[in-house]
Design a protein around this motif. Structure first.
Motif, PDB file in Angstrom:
ATOM      1  N   ILE A 270      90.614 -52.540 -33.251  1.00  0.00           N
ATOM      2  CA  ILE A 270      89.868 -53.620 -32.615  1.00  0.00           C
ATOM      3  C   ILE A 270      90.583 -53.957 -31.309  1.00  0.00           C
ATOM      4  O   ILE A 270      91.695 -54.485 -31.317  1.00  0.00           O
ATOM      5  N   MET A 271      89.975 -53.553 -30.210  1.00  0.00           N
ATOM      6  CA  MET A 271      90.593 -53.694 -28.891  1.00  0.00           C
ATOM      7  C   MET A 271      91.971 -53.054 -28.878  1.00  0.00           C
ATOM      8  O   MET A 271      92.916 -53.571 -28.285  1.00  0.00           O
ATOM      9  N   SER A 272      92.079 -51.928 -29.565  1.00  0.00           N
ATOM     10  CA  SER A 272      93.366 -51.238 -29.656  1.00  0.00           C
ATOM     11  C   SER A 272      93.088 -49.787 -30.042  1.00  0.00           C
ATOM     12  O   SER A 272      91.959 -49.313 -29.943  1.00  0.00           O
TER      13      SER A 272
ATOM     14  N   ILE B  52      86.136 -50.964 -32.722  1.00  0.00           N
ATOM     15  CA  ILE B  52      85.424 -52.039 -32.036  1.00  0.00           C
ATOM     16  C   ILE B  52      86.159 -52.307 -30.728  1.00  0.00           C
ATOM     17  O   ILE B  52      87.284 -52.820 -30.729  1.00  0.00           O
ATOM     18  N   MET B  53      85.565 -51.882 -29.646  1.00  0.00           N
ATOM     19  CA  MET B  53      86.197 -51.991 -28.332  1.00  0.00           C
ATOM     20  C   MET B  53      87.588 -51.349 -28.357  1.00  0.00           C
ATOM     21  O   MET B  53      88.536 -51.840 -27.750  1.00  0.00           O
ATOM     22  N   GLY B  54      87.700 -50.276 -29.106  1.00  0.00           N
ATOM     23  CA  GLY B  54      88.966 -49.562 -29.231  1.00  0.00           C
ATOM     24  C   GLY B  54      88.694 -48.111 -29.573  1.00  0.00           C
ATOM     25  O   GLY B  54      87.553 -47.646 -29.515  1.00  0.00           O
TER      26      GLY B  54
ATOM     27  N   MET C 221      81.047 -50.352 -29.104  1.00  0.00           N
ATOM     28  CA  MET C 221      81.705 -50.419 -27.807  1.00  0.00           C
ATOM     29  C   MET C 221      83.097 -49.783 -27.871  1.00  0.00           C
ATOM     30  O   MET C 221      84.046 -50.232 -27.246  1.00  0.00           O
ATOM     31  N   GLY C 222      83.197 -48.756 -28.681  1.00  0.00           N
ATOM     32  CA  GLY C 222      84.455 -48.040 -28.850  1.00  0.00           C
ATOM     33  C   GLY C 222      84.165 -46.597 -29.206  1.00  0.00           C
ATOM     34  O   GLY C 222      83.026 -46.126 -29.107  1.00  0.00           O
TER      35      GLY C 222
ATOM     36  N   TRP D  59      76.532 -48.578 -28.611  1.00  0.00           N
ATOM     37  CA  TRP D  59      77.278 -48.771 -27.369  1.00  0.00           C
ATOM     38  C   TRP D  59      78.666 -48.136 -27.472  1.00  0.00           C
ATOM     39  O   TRP D  59      79.650 -48.634 -26.931  1.00  0.00           O
ATOM     40  N   GLY D  60      78.736 -47.081 -28.234  1.00  0.00           N
ATOM     41  CA  GLY D  60      79.996 -46.374 -28.424  1.00  0.00           C
ATOM     42  C   GLY D  60      79.691 -44.952 -28.844  1.00  0.00           C
ATOM     43  O   GLY D  60      78.558 -44.478 -28.734  1.00  0.00           O
TER      44      GLY D  60
END
Length: 213
Positions: free
Chosen positions: A97-99, A118-120, A144-145, A191-192
Motif C-alpha cells: 500500500i503506497m509501497s 494499492i498505489m504500490g 492504481m498499482g 487503474w493498475g
C-alpha cells in the motif's frame, strides 16, 4: 564409396513447437517495450508459426537489440523434480500500500496466495519456488498499482483475471509435463495492472540477453 550426406547445420534443423513459443515470447516482450506495433507483431507471429527450420525463425528477431539467439538441442521430457511439490507454505500474502513488496528466491507457495497492490507494487517470482500442493491459486488485486508474477517453464499456468480501466496481461503460455504443478492466477485490476511474465533473462558479459531453457 558413396559420399555420406552432409550433416545439417544448426539453422537447418527443424524447428519445434517449443522453439516457436520461445520466439513468440520474445516478440510479445518487444511489443510491450514499444519496439513493435500490433500489426508488426501479428505479421511476425505468422512467420514464427509457419517456420519449418530454426533458420526461418532467426529473421523475426534479427533487428531486435540485445538478443543472442542460440539453437537449443531438444532434450527428452523428464518427470518433474520430486521436490517441486512439497513442504509447508512460508508466506500467504504480499501486500503493498503506497509501497513495495516481493516474494522471490527459494520459498514454498501455499495452495492459496494473495497479492494486493494499492498505489504500490508487488513482485512474485516463482522461478525458484516450490509448491505445497499440486494446484496453487494466486489471487492478484491491483488498484492504481501493479502486480508482476514471474513464472518459470515446467509448470502449467492458467490466467483468468479481469481488468477494468486497467490491464490483466499474460505473456507466457506454459504447459508443464504430467504431474507438474498447476498455478491458477486470477483477480482484478482497476487503474493498475497484473502482468504474468517469464523469468528474467540472464545477461552475458557483452550485455546480450540469452534465450534459455
Amino acid at each position: 564409396m558413396s559420399e555420406q550426406p552432409a550433416i545439417p547445420g544448426p539453422h537447418e534443423m527443424r524447428a519445434s513447437n517449443d522453439d516457436r513459443e520461445r520466439f513468440s515470447k520474445i516478440l510479445h516482450e518487444a511489443m510491450s517495450e514499444g519496439r513493435l506495433t500490433v500489426g508488426e507483431l501479428e505479421e511476425r507471429l505468422d512467420q514464427v508459426y509457419a517456420a519449418k527450420t530454426y533458420g526461418d525463425l532467426i529473421p523475426v528477431v534479427r533487428d531486435l537489440p540485445g538478443y543472442q539467439v542460440v539453437p537449443r538441442i531438444q532434450q527428452p521430457l523428464a518427470t518433474p523434480a520430486p521436490n517441486r511439490i512439497g513442504g509447508r507454505g512460508t508466506s500467504s500474502n504480499a501486500i503493498a500500500i503506497m509501497s513495495g513488496s516481493d516474494r522471490k528466491g527459494p520459498w514454498v507457495v501455499p495452495p492459496s496466495f494473495n497479492a494486493i497492490a494499492i498505489m504500490g507494487g508487488v513482485e512474485i517470482d516463482l522461478t525458484q519456488a516450490t509448491f505445497e500442493a499440486a494446484e496453487t491459486v494466486i489471487q492478484a488485486y491491483a488498484l492504481m498499482g501493479g502486480v508482476e508474477i514471474r513464472v518459470p517453464e515446467g509448470i502449467t499456468v492458467v490466467v483468468d483475471g479481469i481488468g477494468f480501466m486497467g490491464g490483466f496481461a499474460n505473456s507466457v503460455r506454459t504447459q508443464g509435463p504430467p504431474g507438474s504443478p498447476v498455478v491458477r492466477i486470477t483477480g482484478f485490476a482497476m487503474w493498475g495492472s497484473v502482468d504474468v511474465k517469464p523469468p528474467r533473462r540472464r545477461k552475458d558479459k557483452r550485455g546480450h540477453r540469452e534465450i534459455e531453457h
